[in-house]
Design an enzyme around this catalytic site. Structure first.
Site, PDB file in Angstrom:
ATOM      1  N   LYS A  15      -1.293  -2.359   1.435  1.00  0.00           N
ATOM      2  CA  LYS A  15      -1.236  -1.643   0.156  1.00  0.00           C
ATOM      3  C   LYS A  15      -2.594  -1.031  -0.200  1.00  0.00           C
ATOM      4  O   LYS A  15      -2.680   0.136  -0.554  1.00  0.00           O
ATOM      5  CB  LYS A  15      -0.830  -2.586  -0.997  1.00  0.00           C
ATOM      6  CG  LYS A  15       0.511  -3.243  -0.849  1.00  0.00           C
ATOM      7  CD  LYS A  15       0.873  -4.035  -2.101  1.00  0.00           C
ATOM      8  CE  LYS A  15      -0.005  -5.240  -2.371  1.00  0.00           C
ATOM      9  NZ  LYS A  15       0.175  -6.352  -1.443  1.00  0.00           N
ATOM     10  N   ARG A  60       4.268  -7.020 -10.243  1.00  0.00           N
ATOM     11  CA  ARG A  60       4.619  -7.953  -9.173  1.00  0.00           C
ATOM     12  C   ARG A  60       5.762  -8.862  -9.604  1.00  0.00           C
ATOM     13  O   ARG A  60       6.078  -9.826  -8.915  1.00  0.00           O
ATOM     14  CB  ARG A  60       3.396  -8.818  -8.858  1.00  0.00           C
ATOM     15  CG  ARG A  60       2.818  -8.553  -7.469  1.00  0.00           C
ATOM     16  CD  ARG A  60       1.534  -9.344  -7.400  1.00  0.00           C
ATOM     17  NE  ARG A  60       1.096  -9.607  -6.077  1.00  0.00           N
ATOM     18  CZ  ARG A  60       0.009  -9.061  -5.548  1.00  0.00           C
ATOM     19  NH1 ARG A  60      -0.684  -8.160  -6.212  1.00  0.00           N
ATOM     20  NH2 ARG A  60      -0.381  -9.423  -4.349  1.00  0.00           N
ATOM     21  N   ARG A 119      -8.075 -10.545   8.623  1.00  0.00           N
ATOM     22  CA  ARG A 119      -8.576  -9.712   7.524  1.00  0.00           C
ATOM     23  C   ARG A 119      -9.977 -10.144   7.078  1.00  0.00           C
ATOM     24  O   ARG A 119     -10.269 -11.329   6.976  1.00  0.00           O
ATOM     25  CB  ARG A 119      -7.609  -9.785   6.341  1.00  0.00           C
ATOM     26  CG  ARG A 119      -8.058  -8.899   5.188  1.00  0.00           C
ATOM     27  CD  ARG A 119      -6.929  -8.428   4.363  1.00  0.00           C
ATOM     28  NE  ARG A 119      -6.412  -9.448   3.460  1.00  0.00           N
ATOM     29  CZ  ARG A 119      -5.542  -9.160   2.496  1.00  0.00           C
ATOM     30  NH1 ARG A 119      -5.110  -7.928   2.334  1.00  0.00           N
ATOM     31  NH2 ARG A 119      -5.087 -10.126   1.728  1.00  0.00           N
ATOM     32  N   ARG A 178     -11.192 -13.972   2.616  1.00  0.00           N
ATOM     33  CA  ARG A 178     -10.690 -14.360   1.297  1.00  0.00           C
ATOM     34  C   ARG A 178     -10.144 -15.787   1.333  1.00  0.00           C
ATOM     35  O   ARG A 178      -9.439 -16.153   2.270  1.00  0.00           O
ATOM     36  CB  ARG A 178      -9.569 -13.402   0.876  1.00  0.00           C
ATOM     37  CG  ARG A 178     -10.067 -12.199   0.121  1.00  0.00           C
ATOM     38  CD  ARG A 178      -9.009 -11.162  -0.085  1.00  0.00           C
ATOM     39  NE  ARG A 178      -7.767 -11.644  -0.683  1.00  0.00           N
ATOM     40  CZ  ARG A 178      -6.782 -10.844  -1.093  1.00  0.00           C
ATOM     41  NH1 ARG A 178      -6.921  -9.535  -0.980  1.00  0.00           N
ATOM     42  NH2 ARG A 178      -5.689 -11.331  -1.615  1.00  0.00           N
ATOM     43  N   ARG A 216       2.160 -17.304  -0.488  1.00  0.00           N
ATOM     44  CA  ARG A 216       2.166 -15.967  -1.081  1.00  0.00           C
ATOM     45  C   ARG A 216       3.382 -15.170  -0.619  1.00  0.00           C
ATOM     46  O   ARG A 216       3.950 -14.394  -1.384  1.00  0.00           O
ATOM     47  CB  ARG A 216       0.866 -15.227  -0.721  1.00  0.00           C
ATOM     48  CG  ARG A 216      -0.344 -15.848  -1.415  1.00  0.00           C
ATOM     49  CD  ARG A 216      -1.645 -15.329  -0.847  1.00  0.00           C
ATOM     50  NE  ARG A 216      -1.874 -13.933  -1.147  1.00  0.00           N
ATOM     51  CZ  ARG A 216      -2.742 -13.164  -0.503  1.00  0.00           C
ATOM     52  NH1 ARG A 216      -3.453 -13.666   0.491  1.00  0.00           N
ATOM     53  NH2 ARG A 216      -2.905 -11.915  -0.838  1.00  0.00           N
TER      54      ARG A 216
HETATM   55  P1  AMP Z   1      -3.826  -8.928  -3.840  1.00  0.00           P
HETATM   56  O1  AMP Z   1      -5.256  -8.582  -3.631  1.00  0.00           O
HETATM   57  O2  AMP Z   1      -3.038  -7.771  -4.404  1.00  0.00           O
HETATM   58  O3  AMP Z   1      -3.190  -9.521  -2.620  1.00  0.00           O
HETATM   59  O4  AMP Z   1      -3.788 -10.068  -4.976  1.00  0.00           O
HETATM   60  C1  AMP Z   1      -4.418 -11.322  -4.766  1.00  0.00           C
HETATM   61  C2  AMP Z   1      -3.880 -12.347  -5.749  1.00  0.00           C
HETATM   62  O5  AMP Z   1      -4.174 -11.916  -7.081  1.00  0.00           O
HETATM   63  C3  AMP Z   1      -2.375 -12.547  -5.727  1.00  0.00           C
HETATM   64  O6  AMP Z   1      -1.962 -13.448  -4.721  1.00  0.00           O
HETATM   65  C4  AMP Z   1      -2.144 -13.113  -7.126  1.00  0.00           C
HETATM   66  O7  AMP Z   1      -2.532 -14.462  -7.230  1.00  0.00           O
HETATM   67  C5  AMP Z   1      -3.122 -12.283  -7.961  1.00  0.00           C
HETATM   68  N1  AMP Z   1      -2.492 -11.034  -8.461  1.00  0.00           N
HETATM   69  C6  AMP Z   1      -2.776  -9.742  -8.117  1.00  0.00           C
HETATM   70  N2  AMP Z   1      -1.989  -8.872  -8.774  1.00  0.00           N
HETATM   71  C7  AMP Z   1      -1.184  -9.630  -9.558  1.00  0.00           C
HETATM   72  C8  AMP Z   1      -0.117  -9.347 -10.470  1.00  0.00           C
HETATM   73  N3  AMP Z   1       0.278  -8.073 -10.712  1.00  0.00           N
HETATM   74  N4  AMP Z   1       0.481 -10.385 -11.097  1.00  0.00           N
HETATM   75  C9  AMP Z   1       0.099 -11.650 -10.887  1.00  0.00           C
HETATM   76  N5  AMP Z   1      -0.867 -12.007 -10.035  1.00  0.00           N
HETATM   77  C10 AMP Z   1      -1.512 -11.011  -9.375  1.00  0.00           C
END
Ligand code: AMP
Length: 213
Positions: free
Chosen positions: A13, A88, A123, A156, A167
């Site tokens: 993404k 999400r 990653r 990460r 996840r």
């Molecule tokens: P990402 O970098 O998009 O993979 O997001 C990393 C983590 O941030 C996710 O696994 C969630 O714990 C949190 N997160 C990111 N975006 C959201 C969202 N829209 N709603 C809830 N948690 C989020």
């Protein structure tokens, strides 16, 4: 153009948002990046968010909805935007609708779970600018050093294998139903994530070309 990009963790993404942002000259915002910045800064919200992120769970809706509301009401978004990782969950999508935000398209990048697990182990993220790399699919020119800003890369915390599986469960249970939500509105476009970043980008641009002004 107001675009949402969705997909499982590690589907690409962030990488594809960057490409679309450059091509269409509209800002991309990642709630994950915003939350990681809050964690790094040690704010109250960051401390709260970290406990959920490390457990592979979603941060509570009211927290992310608050962040995104502030961002979307800023001048930066007047000419369009790309939302990477938001909404999400169905309540988050409903909150976006309640803000009166009109979405033009929702792009879903599809990658099988087995591939996701393989990808996440490679990653790497830049500790300076947050750029995302992969040891096989998107390597840096110098090992473990960011091509853009020269800072070291890190893994990460939530990319640990066990957390990735959690996840993925969260993705299938809570986020994937958004495909039906936006599909019913005629906004959903699905693209298969490919091995090579540039192949996925080509498929994404092709799929989105019908939305270009
Ligand atoms: P990402 O970098 O998009 O993979 O997001 C990393 C983590 O941030 C996710 O696994 C969630 O714990 C949190 N997160 C990111 N975006 C959201 C969202 N829209 N709603 C809830 N948690 C989020």
């Amino acid at each position: 153009m107001n675009l949402i990009i969705m997909g499982a963790p590690g589907a690409g993404k962030g990488t594809q948002s960057e490409k679309i942002s450059q091509k269409w000259n509209i800002p991309a915002v990642s709630t994950g990046d915003m939350l990681r910045a809050a964690v790094k800064a040690g704010t109250e919200m960051g401390v709260l968010a970290k406990s959920y992120m490390d457990a592979g769970q979603l941060v509570p809706d009211e927290v992310v909805i608050g962040i995104i509301k502030d961002y979307l009401s800023s001048d930066t978004c007047k000419g369009g935007f790309i939302l990477d990782g938001f909404p999400r969950s169905i309540p988050q999508a409903e909150a976006l609708d309640a803000m009166g935000v009109k979405i033009d398209a929702v792009l879903s990048i599809e990658v099988a779970d087995e591939k996701i697990v393989e990808r996440m182990s490679g990653r790497r993220i830049c500790s300076g600018c947050g750029a995302s790399y992969h040891v096989v699919y998107k390597p840096t020119k110098v090992a473990d050093i960011c091509d853009s800003c020269g800072k070291p890369l890190y893994i990460r915390d939530d990319d640990a294998a066990e957390t990735v599986l959690k996840r993925l469960t969260t993705y299938h249970g809570t986020t994937e139903p958004l495909k039906d939500y936006y599909g019913a509105k005629g906004l959903l476009v699905c693209v298969e994530g490919q091995e090579k970043v540039e192949d996925t980008t080509a498929a994404v641009m092709n799929a989105l070309s019908k939305f270009e002004a």
